[in-house]
Write an enzyme that holds these catalytic residues in place. Structure first.
Site, PDB file in Angstrom:
ATOM      1  N   ILE A 103       0.822  -1.210   0.000  1.00  0.00           N
ATOM      2  CA  ILE A 103       0.000   0.000   0.000  1.00  0.00           C
ATOM      3  C   ILE A 103       0.855   1.258   0.000  1.00  0.00           C
ATOM      4  O   ILE A 103       0.461   2.288  -0.570  1.00  0.00           O
ATOM      5  CB  ILE A 103      -0.985  -0.013   1.201  1.00  0.00           C
ATOM      6  CG1 ILE A 103      -2.020   1.102   1.055  1.00  0.00           C
ATOM      7  CG2 ILE A 103      -0.249   0.086   2.518  1.00  0.00           C
ATOM      8  CD1 ILE A 103      -2.875   1.001  -0.187  1.00  0.00           C
ATOM      9  N   GLU A 161      -7.985  -2.066   5.163  1.00  0.00           N
ATOM     10  CA  GLU A 161      -7.897  -2.648   6.506  1.00  0.00           C
ATOM     11  C   GLU A 161      -6.701  -3.587   6.620  1.00  0.00           C
ATOM     12  O   GLU A 161      -6.156  -4.035   5.625  1.00  0.00           O
ATOM     13  CB  GLU A 161      -9.186  -3.404   6.853  1.00  0.00           C
ATOM     14  CG  GLU A 161      -9.778  -4.265   5.739  1.00  0.00           C
ATOM     15  CD  GLU A 161      -8.888  -5.363   5.232  1.00  0.00           C
ATOM     16  OE1 GLU A 161      -8.237  -6.045   6.063  1.00  0.00           O
ATOM     17  OE2 GLU A 161      -8.821  -5.573   4.014  1.00  0.00           O
ATOM     18  N   GLY A 303      -5.967  -6.905   0.593  1.00  0.00           N
ATOM     19  CA  GLY A 303      -6.458  -5.926   1.556  1.00  0.00           C
ATOM     20  C   GLY A 303      -5.562  -4.702   1.556  1.00  0.00           C
ATOM     21  O   GLY A 303      -4.999  -4.328   0.528  1.00  0.00           O
ATOM     22  N   GLU A 304      -5.463  -4.040   2.711  1.00  0.00           N
ATOM     23  CA  GLU A 304      -4.622  -2.848   2.881  1.00  0.00           C
ATOM     24  C   GLU A 304      -5.127  -1.632   2.112  1.00  0.00           C
ATOM     25  O   GLU A 304      -4.466  -0.596   2.096  1.00  0.00           O
ATOM     26  CB  GLU A 304      -3.163  -3.110   2.455  1.00  0.00           C
ATOM     27  CG  GLU A 304      -2.462  -4.210   3.190  1.00  0.00           C
ATOM     28  CD  GLU A 304      -1.036  -4.420   2.720  1.00  0.00           C
ATOM     29  OE1 GLU A 304      -0.535  -3.612   1.895  1.00  0.00           O
ATOM     30  OE2 GLU A 304      -0.401  -5.391   3.174  1.00  0.00           O
ATOM     31  N   GLY A 305      -6.248  -1.733   1.418  1.00  0.00           N
ATOM     32  CA  GLY A 305      -6.673  -0.661   0.525  1.00  0.00           C
ATOM     33  C   GLY A 305      -6.000  -0.712  -0.828  1.00  0.00           C
ATOM     34  O   GLY A 305      -6.071   0.242  -1.608  1.00  0.00           O
TER      35      GLY A 305
END
EC number: 2.4.2.21
Length: 336
Positions: A103, A161, A303-305
């Site tokens: 990210i 997240e 995830g992680e955006g």
């Protein structure tokens, strides 16, 4: 904002601004004057109008773009639902701070500021197979943290997240909100084997049974079966709507976190776009249930955006075409 009760939060979720028809209409009219066949840029045109509607501007801007990554730990990992230990959540938050995660790279390329918000990582939520994941006070505190993160000066936000085990709460919330049984919504998350997948399904079914009295209320579902980072995403999604900030949603966990708002309000997620559809089994079904067609399908499940961050570049492209293309009159190009 500090929500004092579920009723206060519910009232906020039911009182949502509708966006600017005037600005969206002005964007659409300009699109029809630009040097291209009408509608030929497809979703880039509707993205420009979406930006205009929720920013309230006929010439939207993307000067202040931020990616929020909310992090939380989950008691349900005691049921063997994750391929990784819970301490990885803290370790990854440190990795974010050091600039070493995916990210970090994607936010930099997209011209977005990254804000990582850990939520009481030393105290995992309750194991929802035994107790509610969060009591009302803990749930409202996490929602309020997310709500306060999104300010009026932002032009676009992405939500992501980090939380080992959090595809299990996401699948549990999806099952509770939309039905169909736990197997329909449960996937391999970080890569559990067949036995781990079965443990996830069993845990979700146990949670649904234990919290059956809460399943008629989307907010009680989010508290009983969710997690702090999911609650924060819900609060941030509400705040974005109140502050006229459009939202790019990331993958399965992020979408499940915001889904209670759609169950409370018929246009609760109208200010959001699904950035991508992840490889996690339930995400495509969830997007279909919410009526959110994804922009990208790249087989991602990090995830992680990360998927939302990639979509920033598409939104920027839509805006550049809208603001910088010449009209037929300006370019001296004949219209049909």
């Amino acid at each position: 904002m500090s929500f004092k009760s579920l009723d206060e939060l519910r009232a906020a979720c039911l009182d949502l601004p509708a966006g600017s028809d005037t600005a969206a209409g002005a964007v659409a009219r300009r699109q029809d004057t630009l040097t291209k066949p009408p509608g030929s840029l497809g979703r880039l045109e509707t993205i420009a109008a979406w930006l205009g509607r929720w920013q309230g501007r006929d010439m939207p801007k993307l000067d202040a773009v931020k990616v929020f990554v909310f992090a939380g730990n989950h008691g349900v990992t005691a049921q063997g639902v994750s391929a990784y230990p819970s301490e990885v959540t803290v370790q990854m938050v440190a990795n974010f701070a050091g600039g070493g995660a995916a990210i970090n790279q994607l936010a930099r390329i997209a011209g977005a500021k990254l804000d990582v918000i850990p939520l009481d990582l030393d105290h995992p939520t309750g194991d929802f197979t035994q107790v509610p994941a969060m009591d009302e006070q803990a749930f409202l505190a996490a929602v309020s943290t997310g709500y306060d993160a999104v300010t009026k000066d932002l032009d676009l936000v992405c939500f992501g997240e980090m939380g080992i085990g959090n595809t299990t709460p996401a699948a549990a919330i999806s099952t509770a909100l939309f039905g169909g049984g736990a197997e329909k919504w449960t996937g391999r998350g970080t890569g559990v084997d067949d036995a781990g997948l079965k443990r996830k399904v069993v845990a979700i079914e146990a949670g649904l049974k234990r919290h059956a009295d809460s399943l008629s209320d989307p907010l009680k579902i989010a508290a009983a079966l969710g997690g702090r980072e999911l609650a924060a995403i819900l609060g941030a999604t509400v705040a974005a709507r109140k502050n006229n900030v459009p939202v790019l949603l990331d993958g399965f966990v992020c979408t499940a976190a915001a889904a209670p708002l759609a169950r409370l309000h018929p246009t609760g997620l109208a200010h959001t776009i699904a950035a991508h559809v992840s490889a996690e089994a339930g995400h495509r079904r969830l997007l279909e249930a919410l009526g959110l067609p994804p922009l990208l399908d790249l087989g991602m499940r990090l995830g992680e955006g990360s998927g939302a961050c990639l979509a920033i570049n598409i939104v920027r492209s839509a805006l550049e075409c809208h603001t910088r293309m010449a009209s037929f009159a300006e370019a001296g190009v004949s219209e049909k």
